[in-house]
Design an enzyme around this catalytic site. Structure first.
Site, mmCIF file in Angstrom:
data_model
loop_
_atom_site.group_PDB
_atom_site.id
_atom_site.type_symbol
_atom_site.label_atom_id
_atom_site.label_comp_id
_atom_site.label_asym_id
_atom_site.label_seq_id
_atom_site.Cartn_x
_atom_site.Cartn_y
_atom_site.Cartn_z
ATOM 1 N N LYS A 215 0.816 -1.218 0.000
ATOM 2 C CA LYS A 215 0.000 0.000 0.000
ATOM 3 C C LYS A 215 0.848 1.265 0.000
ATOM 4 C CE LYS A 215 -4.363 -1.931 1.038
ATOM 5 N NZ LYS A 215 -5.387 -2.340 1.974
ATOM 6 N N ARG A 254 -3.213 -10.222 4.595
ATOM 7 C CA ARG A 254 -3.570 -10.342 3.170
ATOM 8 C C ARG A 254 -2.421 -9.744 2.363
ATOM 9 N NH1 ARG A 254 -5.488 -7.091 -0.742
ATOM 10 N NH2 ARG A 254 -6.972 -7.928 -2.254
HETATM 11 N N1 PMM Z 1 -7.071 -4.058 0.272
HETATM 12 C C1 PMM Z 1 -7.252 -4.086 -1.060
HETATM 13 C C2 PMM Z 1 -8.235 -4.929 -1.623
HETATM 14 N N2 PMM Z 1 -8.976 -5.745 -0.839
HETATM 15 N N3 PMM Z 1 -9.522 -6.563 1.286
HETATM 16 C C3 PMM Z 1 -9.362 -6.529 2.619
HETATM 17 N N4 PMM Z 1 -10.112 -7.318 3.401
HETATM 18 N N5 PMM Z 1 -8.450 -5.718 3.207
HETATM 19 C C4 PMM Z 1 -7.667 -4.884 2.482
HETATM 20 O O1 PMM Z 1 -6.862 -4.145 3.105
HETATM 21 C C5 PMM Z 1 -7.824 -4.866 1.069
HETATM 22 C C6 PMM Z 1 -8.786 -5.735 0.498
HETATM 23 C C7 PMM Z 1 -6.397 -3.183 -1.904
HETATM 24 O O2 PMM Z 1 -6.145 -3.569 -3.188
HETATM 25 P P1 PMM Z 1 -5.133 -4.750 -3.702
HETATM 26 O O3 PMM Z 1 -5.995 -5.916 -3.992
HETATM 27 O O4 PMM Z 1 -4.491 -4.254 -4.914
HETATM 28 O O5 PMM Z 1 -4.203 -5.055 -2.597
#
Ligand code: PMM
Length: 286
Positions: A215, A254
């Site tokens: 991020k 994640r």
């Molecule tokens: N961040 C992204 C996408 N989905 N889901 C959860 N539960 N928590 C997160 O922090 C989160 C998410 C940001 O986008 P990316 O798929 O490119 O990492």
């Protein structure tokens, strides 16, 4: 918990089937490549895979439901057929319903049920796990909604309201996983505050998932001459966050780079286990 318990904090591997995610956009748009990527992440030690068909990066526009479904469905079917544990990153109850039919066990709703009021009922009916994230609006508006009096208290309170909505719809308490939603209507300082105070969310008794991977706030931290580090150069910092979160006992991280976080989680888990062992010794010595 023992030092040799690497499963204490799960590693969720990200499979973004999107052309425009900030972190890995366009790499896995072909279903065969996405499935192969998921398989690779499992081989590297991912405990579950998070499949997403809609980018949530700041400024992104929404994709139509049929496009989202067409992206994720073949990937979910392919990976489920191989026995992978899968969550799907979607804010739409209609998409959630179909991917649950296809073998998904968890819905990852970054809007915490705010984007689609049908989501809590659907999750209740299906009895699946749900990740309830803190969220204040879609990608086009979220950066304007990043004001807080006390970000930790405000996020905890707003998340509690979302949990209540899921409970009132009939979702079991132990099905709800909390996520402070790093980067969603949050600046860098807010993200660091939330990481620093993750125990506030764990104190609710819910499992907690943290998504710091690649991020922007990590890119800003690692800047050179005022230029943020590119997303793929944020993986070591991501792994450092994974170690710290495992040491605090979060349920899952994640991440895009699974291998780095699998090792990092083992380090954090060992530190945590050693601390607990000393605490136990102290108690038996009383
Ligand atoms: N961040 C992204 C996408 N989905 N889901 C959860 N539960 N928590 C997160 O922090 C989160 C998410 C940001 O986008 P990316 O798929 O490119 O990492």
């Amino acid at each position: 918990m023992s030092v040799a318990d690497p499963a204490a904090t799960r590693v969720m591997g990200v499979v973004n089937v999107t052309p425009d995610s900030f972190s890995d956009g366009g790499q896995w748009l072909d279903p065969e490549l996405a499935i192969a990527h998921g398989r690779h992440l499992i081989a590297q030690g991912a405990d579950l895979l998070d499949v997403g068909g809609e980018s949530t990066r700041p400024g992104a526009t929404r994709v139509p439901e049929d496009v989202e479904l067409a992206r994720v469905m073949p990937v979910v079917q392919g990976l489920a057929a191989e026995g992978a544990a899968i969550s799907v990153d979607t804010m739409r109850a209609s998409v959630a319903e179909k991917v649950l039919d296809a073998g998904t066990s968890c819905i990852n709703d970054v809007s915490g049920g705010l984007a689609d009021p049908e989501m809590p009922r659907l999750v209740a009916d299906r009895g699946c796990d749900v990740i309830v994230s803190h969220w204040r609006g879609h990608s086009d508006v979220m950066s304007q909604r990043a004001g807080y009096d006390d970000v930790v208290a405000d996020v905890a309170r707003e998340l509690e309201q979302r949990v209540t909505a899921f409970l009132e719809a009939g979702v079991r308490q132990d099905r709800i996983i909390l996520d402070p939603g790093l980067g969603f209507a949050k600046n860098a300082d807010a993200n660091w505050q939330l990481l620093s105070h993750v125990e506030v969310f764990m104190a609710t008794g819910h499992r907690v998932l943290v998504g710091a991977s690649r991020k922007r706030f990590l890119g800003e931290l690692l800047e050179h001459d005022g230029v943020p580090a590119l997303p793929t150069y944020r993986d070591r910092a991501t792994a450092a966050v994974s170690a710290l979160m495992a040491a605090r006992g979060v349920w899952a991280v994640r991440v895009h780079d699974v291998a780095g976080s699998v090792d990092a989680v083992r380090v954090g888990t060992a530190v945590r286990a050693a601390g607990e062992a000393r605490f136990e010794q102290g108690r038996t010595g009383d």
